[in-house]
Design an enzyme around this catalytic site. Structure first.
Site, PDB file in Angstrom:
ATOM      1  CB  SER A 183      -0.960  -0.036   1.192  1.00 32.35           C
ATOM      2  OG  SER A 183      -1.970   0.924   1.071  1.00 32.35           O
ATOM      3  CG  ASP A 349      -6.572  -3.076  -4.025  1.00 32.35           C
ATOM      4  OD1 ASP A 349      -7.306  -2.135  -3.684  1.00 32.35           O
ATOM      5  OD2 ASP A 349      -5.368  -3.140  -3.738  1.00 32.35           O
ATOM      6  CG  HIS A 382      -5.820  -2.028  -0.270  1.00 31.98           C
ATOM      7  ND1 HIS A 382      -4.865  -1.918  -1.248  1.00 31.98           N
ATOM      8  CD2 HIS A 382      -5.288  -1.444   0.836  1.00 31.98           C
ATOM      9  CE1 HIS A 382      -3.800  -1.282  -0.778  1.00 31.98           C
ATOM     10  NE2 HIS A 382      -4.029  -0.993   0.490  1.00 31.98           N
TER      11      HIS A 382
END
EC number: 2.3.1.31
Length: 402
Positions: A183, A349, A382
């Protein structure tokens, strides 16, 4: 119902504890930042002199909090840099306790015999500059004796990596055996490999894009707005307020909004469906849907361990992310990477869709999979890079054995 703490920087599938209940019954502090005088836990600290940001602001000095696991060998060539996501911190491994409000966020992937094997590798995880768990950020005290608060400068991803470079230099690590980030941490990892290719032997970019898109900036902007619109935010000058009087409502709402992007519609729909939180109907009788309570729990818990100004600082840094800025474009910048690279994405995601990971993999010269991103099938969205431990661990082992 047995809510699970599965947001992007907490331990997946950990049930709500009595400590959670006691914590949430207390009035939230004006800031959930770690402050000098709080229990140190596993943190170490490195302090540096004046730091000039890309935008031209200057901090008279900075500090990074970090944690380590394993031992650095005599050749100093087994160090692995582990970089956390937006609201994570240095506590990659270990229980919650004094100084650490949450358990390690990658417990399953780190430790003896784990994919990030601490019997072989020396792991270093810093809290990023601008964070609120020991590194210099808006909640830190400035030389005049008051918190930086609204005076804290705008930071970019490149600024945060420049601070990490100082840490590496101070620890005597000239070259990382691997830089691993997911991320927002993946943004840092990419910047390391582009800016300092000679210092990165292997690279893992997990669920991260080469550039923050307009759509993602829009989502971030709304979250920032919810914090600033909280009357108790007071323009960022709230640190002397009593418990319960700080900007916790705006911060909790921003967290709830973000959580929707960390999870997938499939997972939320399958998990909660249209179930009620209690026997009281939400259809005009004052009851609540279970998913509402889930979001509230995580939003409210978040305010106990994070700082509103820091959240804004870090989200704005994410908005700055563009590896191609002043480098001839994204593809040209990615061509500079020399590390053996793992690029991994999650098919569900919706925060950083896999087209971003494919774009990285196509342009990095030396990937594990022939200029292809690894795409994991997961219902978790995610957060899958934290939850799908077995699959992610398999690919990290491949990278570290390459």
């Amino acid at each position: 119902m047995d809510w699970q703490t599965t947001s992007e920087d907490t331990v997946p599938s950990a049930p709500v504890t009595e400590a959670d209940v006691r914590l949430l019954r207390a009035r939230p502090p004006a800031t959930g930042a770690w402050r000098d005088g709080d229990p140190v836990g596993g943190r170490r600290f490195a302090s540096f002199g004046a730091f000039r940001t890309e935008s031209g602001s200057e901090l008279p000095g900075i500090r990074l909090a970090y944690e380590t696991w394993g031992e650095l060998n005599k050749a100093r060539d087994n160090a692995v840099l582990v970089l956390h996501a937006l609201t994570g911190d240095s506590h990659v491994r270990g229980p919650a306790g004094a100084g650490h409000p949450t358990a390690g966020w990658w417990e399953d992937l780190t430790g003896p015999g784990a994919p990030l094997d601490t019997d072989r590798w020396f792991l270093i995880a810093p809290n990023m500059l601008g964070g609120c768990q020991g590194s210099t950020g808006p909640a830190s005290v400035a030389p005049d004796g008051y918190e930086w608060a609204s005076r804290f400068p705008y930071l970019t991803i490149r600024d945060q990596v420049a601070a990490q470079v100082r840490l590496a230099d101070a620890l005597g690590i000239d070259r990382w055996a691997a830089v691993v980030g997911g991320s927002m941490g993946g943004m840092h990892a990419l910047e390391w490999a582009i800016t300092h290719p000679e210092r990165v032997e292997r690279l893992a970019v997990l669920s991260s894009p080469p550039v923050t898109t307009a759509d993602q900036i829009a989502l971030n902007t709304v979250q920032i707005g919810t914090i600033r619109m909280d009357p108790r935010f007071q323009g960022g000058e709230y640190y002397d307020l009593s418990d319960g009087d700080g900007p916790h409502r705006g911060l909790a709402l921003a967290r709830r909004m973000a959580l929707l992007n960390y999870r997938s519609p499939i997972e939320l729909n399958q998990r909660f469906q249209r179930s009620w939180q209690s026997d009281v109907s939400p259809l005009g009788h004052g009851g609540r849907f279970a998913v509402e309570s889930y979001l509230d729990f995580h939003g409210n818990k978040f305010t106990r361990r994070f700082d509103a100004n820091s959240y804004i600082t870090l989200v704005e840094a994410m908005n700055s992310h563009d590896v191609g800025r002043d480098r001839g474009g994204v593809e040209e910048a990615l061509h500079a990477v020399t590390a053996t690279t793992l690029v991994l994405g999650i098919d569900s995601d919706r925060l950083f869709p896999v087209d971003g990971q494919h774009r990285i993999a196509r342009s990095v010269p030396n990937t594990l999979d022939g200029n292809e991103a690894v795409v994991l099938a997961s219902d978790f969205g995610h957060d899958g890079f934290l939850i799908e431990s077995e699959a992610v661990g398999t690919h990290l082992r491949r990278l570290l054995e390459s």
